[in-house]
Design an enzyme around this catalytic site. Structure first.
Site, mmCIF file in Angstrom:
data_model
loop_
_atom_site.group_PDB
_atom_site.id
_atom_site.type_symbol
_atom_site.label_atom_id
_atom_site.label_comp_id
_atom_site.label_asym_id
_atom_site.label_seq_id
_atom_site.Cartn_x
_atom_site.Cartn_y
_atom_site.Cartn_z
ATOM 1 N N ASP A 11 48.083 47.986 42.092
ATOM 2 C CA ASP A 11 47.636 49.301 42.542
ATOM 3 C C ASP A 11 48.675 49.765 43.553
ATOM 4 O O ASP A 11 48.800 49.186 44.625
ATOM 5 C CB ASP A 11 46.252 49.149 43.190
ATOM 6 C CG ASP A 11 45.724 50.456 43.781
ATOM 7 O OD1 ASP A 11 46.502 51.425 43.898
ATOM 8 O OD2 ASP A 11 44.523 50.485 44.123
ATOM 9 N N ASN A 104 58.868 35.662 42.600
ATOM 10 C CA ASN A 104 57.676 35.581 41.757
ATOM 11 C C ASN A 104 56.607 36.476 42.381
ATOM 12 O O ASN A 104 56.405 36.432 43.589
ATOM 13 C CB ASN A 104 57.188 34.129 41.701
ATOM 14 C CG ASN A 104 56.195 33.910 40.586
ATOM 15 O OD1 ASN A 104 55.176 34.598 40.504
ATOM 16 N ND2 ASN A 104 56.483 32.965 39.711
ATOM 17 N N LYS A 132 38.115 47.714 39.619
ATOM 18 C CA LYS A 132 36.958 47.553 40.505
ATOM 19 C C LYS A 132 36.168 46.270 40.230
ATOM 20 O O LYS A 132 34.950 46.244 40.262
ATOM 21 C CB LYS A 132 36.018 48.774 40.399
ATOM 22 C CG LYS A 132 36.699 50.116 40.622
ATOM 23 C CD LYS A 132 37.254 50.293 42.018
ATOM 24 C CE LYS A 132 37.879 51.664 42.194
ATOM 25 N NZ LYS A 132 39.331 51.683 41.886
ATOM 26 N N TYR A 229 40.264 42.336 53.606
ATOM 27 C CA TYR A 229 40.049 43.156 52.418
ATOM 28 C C TYR A 229 41.173 44.175 52.253
ATOM 29 O O TYR A 229 41.438 44.949 53.152
ATOM 30 C CB TYR A 229 38.719 43.898 52.511
ATOM 31 C CG TYR A 229 38.485 44.779 51.312
ATOM 32 C CD1 TYR A 229 38.335 44.215 50.051
ATOM 33 C CD2 TYR A 229 38.456 46.166 51.425
ATOM 34 C CE1 TYR A 229 38.147 45.006 48.948
ATOM 35 C CE2 TYR A 229 38.259 46.971 50.321
ATOM 36 C CZ TYR A 229 38.108 46.385 49.078
ATOM 37 O OH TYR A 229 37.926 47.181 47.983
ATOM 38 N N LYS A 232 40.341 45.294 45.564
ATOM 39 C CA LYS A 232 39.901 44.215 44.686
ATOM 40 C C LYS A 232 41.051 43.691 43.841
ATOM 41 O O LYS A 232 42.101 44.299 43.768
ATOM 42 C CB LYS A 232 38.784 44.728 43.778
ATOM 43 C CG LYS A 232 37.409 44.398 44.317
ATOM 44 C CD LYS A 232 37.168 42.894 44.390
ATOM 45 C CE LYS A 232 36.039 42.616 45.360
ATOM 46 N NZ LYS A 232 36.103 41.309 45.982
ATOM 47 N N ASP A 233 40.782 42.558 43.199
ATOM 48 C CA ASP A 233 41.840 41.902 42.433
ATOM 49 C C ASP A 233 41.781 42.341 40.988
ATOM 50 O O ASP A 233 41.830 41.517 40.085
ATOM 51 C CB ASP A 233 41.656 40.389 42.531
ATOM 52 C CG ASP A 233 41.306 39.975 43.933
ATOM 53 O OD1 ASP A 233 42.107 40.253 44.819
ATOM 54 O OD2 ASP A 233 40.216 39.410 44.131
HETATM 55 P P1 13P Z 1 40.757 49.327 44.280
HETATM 56 O O1 13P Z 1 40.770 47.842 44.483
HETATM 57 O O2 13P Z 1 40.685 49.706 42.847
HETATM 58 O O3 13P Z 1 41.901 49.971 45.008
HETATM 59 O O4 13P Z 1 39.408 49.886 44.899
HETATM 60 C C1 13P Z 1 39.209 49.760 46.253
HETATM 61 C C2 13P Z 1 37.932 50.340 46.744
HETATM 62 O O5 13P Z 1 37.636 50.171 47.907
HETATM 63 C C3 13P Z 1 37.050 51.083 45.837
HETATM 64 O O6 13P Z 1 35.919 51.607 46.495
HETATM 65 MG MG MG Z 2 43.063 51.511 45.003
HETATM 66 MG MG MG Z 3 41.983 49.270 41.330
#
Ligand code: 13P
Ligand code: MG
Ligand code: MG
Ligand code: 13P
Length: 374
Positions: A11, A104, A132, A229, A232-233
């Site tokens: 992202d 890497n 998400k 945080y 997300k992964d």
């Molecule tokens: P992403 O991990 O897709 O950037 O989403 C983060 C987030 O906080 C969505 O509410």
């Molecule tokens: Mg994002």
């Molecule tokens: Mg994302």
């Protein structure tokens, strides 16, 4: 012909917020990869997106974990980040956790799934890309269905090529160790672990008959890398189909039930994983629901023939409908578990800051309630 298929994602800026991808990022990453193809570094590539995640799908002859291929992906992400900064897109460079590339992408923010194989007479592969959510959460249950559940995969029962079974490589993402479960004999042991997908993620599946790799996922955990945080992964997975593997339809069938995954708003909620076509790969409601796209390819002499938008089909309308019903239901829990993730999981994300802030406010149960405001 021996081919490595590398899917590397990051992202590097959302449009608008965390919902989707600006076309200019895809264009910029495409320019970088096209230049690499022209000088022979990669055989072929596609740049796609799911939600705010930029997905680089590449074929080449250099094997997994190759510094030049990972360097190329990093370069494409950096170039796209520059474009994202110029447009002030949201969270520009979000997943690039380091300023300097060290050979890497693993452990540096991007997610990565790679496999090397001798191309079969016909080589159908499916690249799954989710936004998400996380790898274990999105893929443990479907991988079990695909490679171990005869009620999903008819071939396990009726095809000789499949009924020698599959080995599951499971990673403990907290302790950084792995274990192999040999199925069907060790199904119960497998389920005991992968039923806790936040800690135990299926990294790969192999045919026991031929030893060939069948599936690979990305299992990077950003919060463990960054210590806080940072998003997300949002994971990817490659699955080979037909022959000694499940048929394309058996692979896809595993996603006909929109199971609950972690992720969604602020990476802190449970919600249904909704399979969608490319045109709907956009996370809107409560920054979701978590979404999954499937790009089908035939690999031919290293070329990627495709993609076919495999969930862009009315056959998955019912799964989407159910996902929306479940989304409505679970959303009404607001900030309560089990919609919100359990405390232990939040400890790796947003909770420590709040804990710190309220540290001095705790009193013994016996203490009188103080009067006045705070
Ligand atoms: P992403 O991990 O897709 O950037 O989403 C983060 C987030 O906080 C969505 O509410
Ligand atoms: Mg994002
Ligand atoms: Mg994302
Ligand atoms: P075809 O007869 O169309 O090749 O299909 C075979 C199959 O295995 C379908 O799942």
């Amino acid at each position: 012909m021996r081919v490595t298929l590398s899917v590397i994602k990051a992202d590097v800026g959302g449009y608008v917020g965390h919902s989707s991808m600006h076309e200019a990022l895809i264009e910029r990453a495409t320019e970088v990869l096209a230049e690499a193809r022209d000088r022979g570094l990669v055989y072929d590539f596609r740049v796609l997106n799911v939600g705010d995640d930029l997905e680089l799908i590449m074929t080449h002859g250099r094997g997994a974990d190759n510094p030049e291929i990972h360097g190329l992906a990093w370069k494409a992400f950096e170039a796209a980040t520059e474009v994202a900064k110029g447009l002030k897109l949201y969270g520009a460079g979000q997943d690039l956790l380091s300023d300097a590339f060290s050979g890497n992408v693993r452990g540096m923010g991007p997610g990565c799934a790679e496999m090397t194989f001798e191309e079969r007479r016909s080589e159908p592969v499916i690249v799954f890309m989710a936004d998400k959510t996380s790898a274990g959460s999105a893929f443990n249950l479907p991988l079990y269905r695909m490679f171990a559940d005869p009620f999903n995969t008819a071939g396990l029962v009726i095809s000789e090529a499949l009924n020698s079974g599959f080995n599951f490589e499971v990673h403990d993402v907290l302790e950084h160790r792995k274990i192999i479960f040999s199925c069907p004999e060790e199904l119960y042991g497998l389920l005991a672990f992968i039923g806790s997908p936040l800690r135990y993620a299926v990294k790969a599946v192999y045919s026991r008959g031929t030893g060939e790799v069948a599936a690979v996922t990305s299992t990077e955990r950003l919060s463990l890398i960054a210590g806080r945080y940072v998003g997300k992964d949002d994971p990817v997975m490659i699955v080979r189909a037909q022959g000694e593997f499940p048929a394309v339809g058996e692979v896809l069938e595993a996603f006909s039930h929109p199971h609950l995954v972690e992720g969604w708003m602020r990476g802190s909620h449970h919600g249904p994983l909704m399979p969608v076509g490319f045109k709907d790969a956009r996370c809107t409601r409560f920054d979701g629901p978590p979404r999954l796209v499937a790009a089908g390819f035939q690999v031919s002499e290293g070329r990627l023939i495709g993609p076919v938008d495999l969930f862009g089909d009315p056959a998955f309308d019912k799964a989407r409908e159910l996902a929306l019903t479940v989304a409505d239901y679970i959303r009404r829990h607001g900030p309560f578990e089990p919609h919100r993730l359990p405390m232990e999981e939040m400890e790796y994300t947003t909770l420590p800051k709040l804990m710190q802030k309220l540290r001095d406010r705790w009193l013994p149960i016996e203490a009188p309630v103080p009067t006045g405001g705070f």
